[in-house]
Design a protein around this motif. Structure first.
Motif, PDB file in Angstrom:
ATOM      1  N   LEU A   1       3.446  -7.309   8.504  1.00 52.11           N
ATOM      2  CA  LEU A   1       3.987  -8.230   7.501  1.00 52.11           C
ATOM      3  C   LEU A   1       4.683  -7.464   6.376  1.00 52.11           C
ATOM      4  N   ALA A   2       4.091  -6.351   5.958  1.00 55.08           N
ATOM      5  CA  ALA A   2       4.705  -5.554   4.891  1.00 55.08           C
ATOM      6  C   ALA A   2       6.106  -5.096   5.298  1.00 55.08           C
ATOM      7  N   ALA A   3       6.252  -4.633   6.535  1.00 53.33           N
ATOM      8  CA  ALA A   3       7.562  -4.172   6.997  1.00 53.33           C
ATOM      9  C   ALA A   3       8.566  -5.321   7.046  1.00 53.33           C
ATOM     10  N   ARG A   4       8.112  -6.494   7.509  1.00 50.88           N
ATOM     11  CA  ARG A   4       9.034  -7.631   7.592  1.00 50.88           C
ATOM     12  C   ARG A   4       9.468  -8.090   6.205  1.00 50.88           C
ATOM     13  N   LEU A   5       8.532  -8.171   5.265  1.00 53.18           N
ATOM     14  CA  LEU A   5       8.890  -8.610   3.912  1.00 53.18           C
ATOM     15  C   LEU A   5       9.793  -7.583   3.229  1.00 53.18           C
ATOM     16  N   ALA A   6       9.519  -6.306   3.448  1.00 52.27           N
ATOM     17  CA  ALA A   6      10.404  -5.275   2.892  1.00 52.27           C
ATOM     18  C   ALA A   6      11.815  -5.434   3.453  1.00 52.27           C
ATOM     19  N   GLY A   7      11.906  -5.799   4.723  1.00 51.75           N
ATOM     20  CA  GLY A   7      13.205  -6.035   5.336  1.00 51.75           C
ATOM     21  C   GLY A   7      13.946  -7.206   4.724  1.00 51.75           C
ATOM     22  N   HIS A   8      13.205  -8.142   4.146  1.00 53.08           N
ATOM     23  CA  HIS A   8      13.818  -9.286   3.461  1.00 53.08           C
ATOM     24  C   HIS A   8      14.174  -8.965   2.004  1.00 53.08           C
ATOM     25  N   GLY A   9      13.900  -7.738   1.578  1.00 53.52           N
ATOM     26  CA  GLY A   9      14.297  -7.357   0.232  1.00 53.52           C
ATOM     27  C   GLY A   9      13.215  -7.432  -0.817  1.00 53.52           C
ATOM     28  N   TYR A  10      11.977  -7.660  -0.402  1.00 58.12           N
ATOM     29  CA  TYR A  10      10.879  -7.706  -1.371  1.00 58.12           C
ATOM     30  C   TYR A  10      10.341  -6.306  -1.643  1.00 58.12           C
ATOM     31  N   ARG A  11       9.833  -6.112  -2.860  1.00 59.40           N
ATOM     32  CA  ARG A  11       9.006  -4.940  -3.149  1.00 59.40           C
ATOM     33  C   ARG A  11       7.609  -5.274  -2.657  1.00 59.40           C
ATOM     34  N   VAL A  12       7.154  -4.574  -1.646  1.00 54.20           N
ATOM     35  CA  VAL A  12       5.910  -4.911  -0.965  1.00 54.20           C
ATOM     36  C   VAL A  12       4.887  -3.802  -1.176  1.00 54.20           C
ATOM     37  N   VAL A  13       3.636  -4.222  -1.375  1.00 53.43           N
ATOM     38  CA  VAL A  13       2.541  -3.266  -1.549  1.00 53.43           C
ATOM     39  C   VAL A  13       1.457  -3.581  -0.516  1.00 53.43           C
TER      40      VAL A  13
ATOM     41  N   HIS B   1      -4.275   8.756  12.082  1.00 52.29           N
ATOM     42  CA  HIS B   1      -4.005   7.347  11.806  1.00 52.29           C
ATOM     43  C   HIS B   1      -3.361   7.200  10.423  1.00 52.29           C
ATOM     44  N   LEU B   2      -3.881   7.931   9.443  1.00 52.95           N
ATOM     45  CA  LEU B   2      -3.310   7.881   8.095  1.00 52.95           C
ATOM     46  C   LEU B   2      -1.850   8.335   8.122  1.00 52.95           C
ATOM     47  N   LYS B   3      -1.573   9.418   8.823  1.00 48.80           N
ATOM     48  CA  LYS B   3      -0.189   9.912   8.899  1.00 48.80           C
ATOM     49  C   LYS B   3       0.720   8.892   9.577  1.00 48.80           C
ATOM     50  N   ASP B   4       0.199   8.215  10.600  1.00 51.85           N
ATOM     51  CA  ASP B   4       0.987   7.191  11.285  1.00 51.85           C
ATOM     52  C   ASP B   4       1.301   6.034  10.329  1.00 51.85           C
ATOM     53  N   VAL B   5       0.299   5.622   9.545  1.00 55.79           N
ATOM     54  CA  VAL B   5       0.512   4.554   8.565  1.00 55.79           C
ATOM     55  C   VAL B   5       1.572   4.967   7.550  1.00 55.79           C
ATOM     56  N   VAL B   6       1.470   6.190   7.054  1.00 56.00           N
ATOM     57  CA  VAL B   6       2.454   6.705   6.086  1.00 56.00           C
ATOM     58  C   VAL B   6       3.857   6.675   6.685  1.00 56.00           C
ATOM     59  N   ASP B   7       3.995   7.144   7.922  1.00 53.36           N
ATOM     60  CA  ASP B   7       5.316   7.197   8.562  1.00 53.36           C
ATOM     61  C   ASP B   7       5.885   5.797   8.755  1.00 53.36           C
ATOM     62  N   ARG B   8       5.045   4.864   9.188  1.00 53.73           N
ATOM     63  CA  ARG B   8       5.526   3.498   9.425  1.00 53.73           C
ATOM     64  C   ARG B   8       5.984   2.836   8.135  1.00 53.73           C
ATOM     65  N   LEU B   9       5.197   3.003   7.081  1.00 62.33           N
ATOM     66  CA  LEU B   9       5.559   2.365   5.822  1.00 62.33           C
ATOM     67  C   LEU B   9       6.793   3.020   5.207  1.00 62.33           C
ATOM     68  N   ALA B  10       6.865   4.344   5.275  1.00 60.58           N
ATOM     69  CA  ALA B  10       8.046   5.032   4.753  1.00 60.58           C
ATOM     70  C   ALA B  10       9.295   4.608   5.521  1.00 60.58           C
ATOM     71  N   GLY B  11       9.147   4.443   6.829  1.00 59.80           N
ATOM     72  CA  GLY B  11      10.269   4.006   7.652  1.00 59.80           C
ATOM     73  C   GLY B  11      10.739   2.611   7.321  1.00 59.80           C
ATOM     74  N   ALA B  12       9.830   1.791   6.792  1.00 54.83           N
ATOM     75  CA  ALA B  12      10.175   0.420   6.408  1.00 54.83           C
ATOM     76  C   ALA B  12      10.674   0.342   4.967  1.00 54.83           C
ATOM     77  N   GLY B  13      10.726   1.492   4.287  1.00 52.08           N
ATOM     78  CA  GLY B  13      11.204   1.488   2.914  1.00 52.08           C
ATOM     79  C   GLY B  13      10.153   1.134   1.883  1.00 52.08           C
ATOM     80  N   VAL B  14       8.875   1.181   2.275  1.00 45.64           N
ATOM     81  CA  VAL B  14       7.784   0.869   1.349  1.00 45.64           C
ATOM     82  C   VAL B  14       7.445   2.122   0.544  1.00 45.64           C
ATOM     83  N   ASP B  15       7.437   1.986  -0.787  1.00 47.50           N
ATOM     84  CA  ASP B  15       7.140   3.163  -1.617  1.00 47.50           C
ATOM     85  C   ASP B  15       5.958   2.942  -2.545  1.00 47.50           C
ATOM     86  N   ASP B  16       5.129   1.939  -2.237  1.00 43.41           N
ATOM     87  CA  ASP B  16       4.003   1.568  -3.103  1.00 43.41           C
ATOM     88  C   ASP B  16       2.864   1.097  -2.209  1.00 43.41           C
TER      89      ASP B  16
END
Length: 278
Positions: free
Chosen positions: A53-65, A78-93
Motif C-alpha cells: 500500500l505504501a508503494a501504491r500511495l507513493a505512486g499516487h503522489g502522497y508522502r507516505v510513512v 529482510h530489513l535490507k529488502d524492505v529498505v530497497d523496496r521502499l527506496a525504490g518506491a520513492g519512500v524517504d520516511d
C-alpha cells in the motif's frame, strides 16, 4: 480555541490508516496530497500489505510513512529488502516501533537495534520516527519509555506519541520529555472523530486473534468512545491547546488515528479549520 496555534497544527497532520482492501480508494477520494499518510502493520498479516500500500500511495503522489515494526523483521536480509523496496518506491520516511508481534518473527525484539542497523546502512531514509508514550505503556515503566526515546534520539528524526485522552497527562509528558533533553520534534497522536460501531467493525475485520489483542490492549478506548459525550477530538485539542502550542513543547503537528474512517476524519478537520478561520 486559538486559530493560529491549533490551525497550524491541523494544517500539519498525518493520517494513520490500516492497509485494508478499500484503503487506497478511500485515501485517493478524500485525502489531499499535502497530508502525510502513515500505514500501519499487523502482526497477523505481516509487512507485505503495508509495503504494498505504501508503494501504491507513493505512486499516487502522497508522502507516505510505512510502519516497520522491529518484531516483524525476520533478519538483516529482510530489513535490507524492505529498505530497497521502499527506496525504490520513492519512500524517504519510515516509522519504526517495536511492534506487537509476540514472539518476534526474527531476531529483532525492539526498535533500537533496527534503528542502529539503519544508521549502519547509511541512513537510507531522510526521516525516521519512533514512538512516545504519554500514557503508561502496558509493559514498561514511564521512565523506561522516556529513556528509550533518549537512546533512540541519535538514530531518529521525530517522535509520534501514542494515543492520549487526558490533556493534563499529555502536557506533563511533553514537559518531562524536554526536561530529559530529548529535542526531537513530536507529532501528537490524537484519535479522530471515531464512531464506536465502526471502530468495533474495524477491529473485527483485522482478524480474530488480532481483534482480541486490540480490544484487550485498548479496552479503555472503547469506554471513552462509547460513553455519551465521552470523547470529542475538538474538546481534547481545546483543553490541550496551551501545552501543544507552547514553543518549548516542540510539537510539529498532529498524528490523527483514523481507524480507516478516512472521509469522516478529513471532513472533521476541514470543518474545524473553517471554524478556526485558518
Amino acid at each position: 480555541m486559538g486559530a493560529a496555534g491549533l490551525g497550524a497544527l491541523l494544517e500539519r497532520v498525518r493520517y494513520e490508516v490500516l492497509p485494508a482492501k478499500a484503503t487506497e480508494d478511500k485515501v485517493l477520494a478524500h485525502v489531499p496530497r499535502d497530508v502525510v499518510v502513515t500505514v500501519t502493520a499487523s502482526p497477523v498479516k505481516g509487512l507485505e500489505p503495508t509495503l504494498d500500500l505504501a508503494a501504491r500511495l507513493a505512486g499516487h503522489g502522497y508522502r507516505v510513512v510505512p510502519h516497520v515494526p522491529a518484531r516483524l523483521l525476520r533478519d538483516d536480509a529482510h530489513l535490507k529488502d524492505v529498505v530497497d523496496r521502499l527506496a525504490g518506491a520513492g519512500v524517504d520516511d519510515v516509522f519504526v516501533p517495536a511492534g506487537d508481534a509476540d514472539p518476534p518473527v526474527g531476531g529483532f525484539d525492539g526498535a533500537l537495534p533496527v534503528l542502529r542497523r539503519l544508521s549502519e546502512l547509511g541512513s537510507p531514509f531522510a526521516r525516521v520516527g519512533v514512538t512516545g508514550y504519554p500514557e503508561s505503556h502496558p509493559l514498561l515503566d514511564d521512565d523506561i519509555t522516556i529513556q528509550a526515546m533518549w537512546d533512540k534520539r541519535e538514530h531518529a528524526t521525530y517522535i509520534v506519541s501514542n494515543l492520549c485522552f487526558d490533556p493534563r497527562v499529555l502536557g506533563e509528558w511533553l514537559v518531562r520529555v524536554r526536561r530529559r533533553d530529548v529535542t526531537l520534534p513530536v507529532h501528537v497522536g490524537v484519535a479522530g472523530p471515531v464512531q464506536r460501531a465502526k471502530l468495533l467493525a474495524m477491529a473485527t475485520k483485522i482478524g480474530v486473534g488480532e481483534s482480541t489483542r486490540f480490544l484487550t490492549k485498548h479496552a479503555s478506548w472503547f469506554v471513552r468512545f462509547a460513553t455519551p459525550g465521552g470523547y470529542d477530538p475538538e474538546r481534547l485539542l481545546s483543553r490541550a491547546e496551551a501545552a501543544l502550542t507552547a514553543p518549548s513543547a516542540g510539537v510539529a503537528g498532529l498524528h490523527l488515528f483514523t481507524f480507516n474512517q478516512i472521509a469522516e476524519t478529513e471532513r472533521w478537520r476541514r470543518a474545524l479549520l473553517d471554524r478556526l478561520g485558518a
